[in-house]
Design an enzyme around this catalytic site. Structure first.
Site, mmCIF file in Angstrom:
data_model
loop_
_atom_site.group_PDB
_atom_site.id
_atom_site.type_symbol
_atom_site.label_atom_id
_atom_site.label_comp_id
_atom_site.label_asym_id
_atom_site.label_seq_id
_atom_site.Cartn_x
_atom_site.Cartn_y
_atom_site.Cartn_z
ATOM 1 C CB SER A 95 5.603 0.643 1.046
ATOM 2 O OG SER A 95 5.730 1.121 1.628
ATOM 3 C CG LEU A 109 9.496 7.327 -1.892
ATOM 4 C CD1 LEU A 109 10.768 8.301 -1.172
ATOM 5 C CD2 LEU A 109 9.247 7.397 -3.295
ATOM 6 C CG HIS A 120 1.580 2.979 3.702
ATOM 7 N ND1 HIS A 120 2.256 4.718 3.410
ATOM 8 C CD2 HIS A 120 2.366 2.461 3.129
ATOM 9 C CE1 HIS A 120 2.865 4.277 2.884
ATOM 10 N NE2 HIS A 120 3.834 2.633 2.612
ATOM 11 C CG LEU A 122 -5.218 -2.440 10.518
ATOM 12 C CD1 LEU A 122 -4.345 -3.160 11.771
ATOM 13 C CD2 LEU A 122 -6.182 -1.972 11.015
ATOM 14 C CE1 TYR A 166 -1.728 -0.094 14.367
ATOM 15 C CE2 TYR A 166 -2.312 2.039 14.678
ATOM 16 C CZ TYR A 166 -2.586 1.139 14.150
ATOM 17 O OH TYR A 166 -3.001 1.307 12.757
#
Length: 205
Positions: A95, A109, A120, A122, A166
């Site tokens: 988002s 949000l 948010h 994976l 990451y």
């Protein structure tokens, strides 16, 4: 350009030749492998994969089913699913966020005027883990974000043991995240997303 038209990256990828019937005529089959944005109709499949992936590790899910539906209704263009023969095998849900760092409010949000994409979650289906699918999906997602005119960077929060994964995907650690979930603490990570004009000249977006 609409977000959903951006993409060479979301076109089906055929990984094996089409099957033929005994008479030699091709049968209609689903694409062997396809990447596309998710819809609210995918929410249950998404939640089933996420629940299995996270409950055993952290005891909770980043997004519950109603939250998945919430984001797939508000900003489906910031999600990406990997389907094999029509079955979801991996996904990302994001988002928009409008602040420099994530806060507790970022968990629920979507800020339409934001330029940071908050990733948010994976998750990869248990039957296809350890095949590099998470890295491949993240690479395709970041390529996709580079075709969106409003996206300037990607943000995520992860537990410390996931930082090396990451980091290999190109993210850099920003330090401890302000967000906590129960007793869990997180590291916040960032990946720059180049501007739309640059990518249009250089990648055909």
């Amino acid at each position: 350009m609409s977000a959903l038209s951006a993409l060479p990256f979301l076109k089906p990828v055929h990984l094996r030749p089409p099957r033929s019937s005994p008479g030699g005529q091709r049968r209609h089959t689903l694409p062997a492998s396809e990447f596309r944005c998710l819809s609210p109709e995918d929410a249950v499949s998404v939640f089933e994969i996420e629940r299995e992936a996270f409950i055993s590790v952290s005891g909770d899910c980043p997004l519950h089913l109603d939250e998945i539906r919430h984001f797939l209704n508000l900003c489906p263009e910031l999600s990406l699913g990997w389907f094999e023969e029509g079955r979801l095998v991996a996904f990302i849900i994001g988002s928009l966020w409008d602040q420099e760092r994530l806060s507790q409010a970022a968990l629920s949000l979507h800020k339409p005027q934001g330029s940071a994409v908050h990733i948010h979650v994976l998750a990869v289906h248990r039957t296809v883990r350890q095949q590099g699918k998470g890295s491949i999906l993240m690479w395709r997602y970041l390529q996709y974000l580079r075709c969106l005119p409003f996206a300037r960077r990607a943000l995520l929060m992860c537990q410390p043991f996931l930082v090396p994964f990451y980091h290999k995907c190109g993210f850099q650690a920003l330090g401890p995240c302000q967000v906590t979930v129960g007793e869990l603490a997180f590291v916040e990570m960032q990946h720059p997303v180049r501007g739309h004009a640059f990518m249009r000249r250089n990648s055909g977006c």
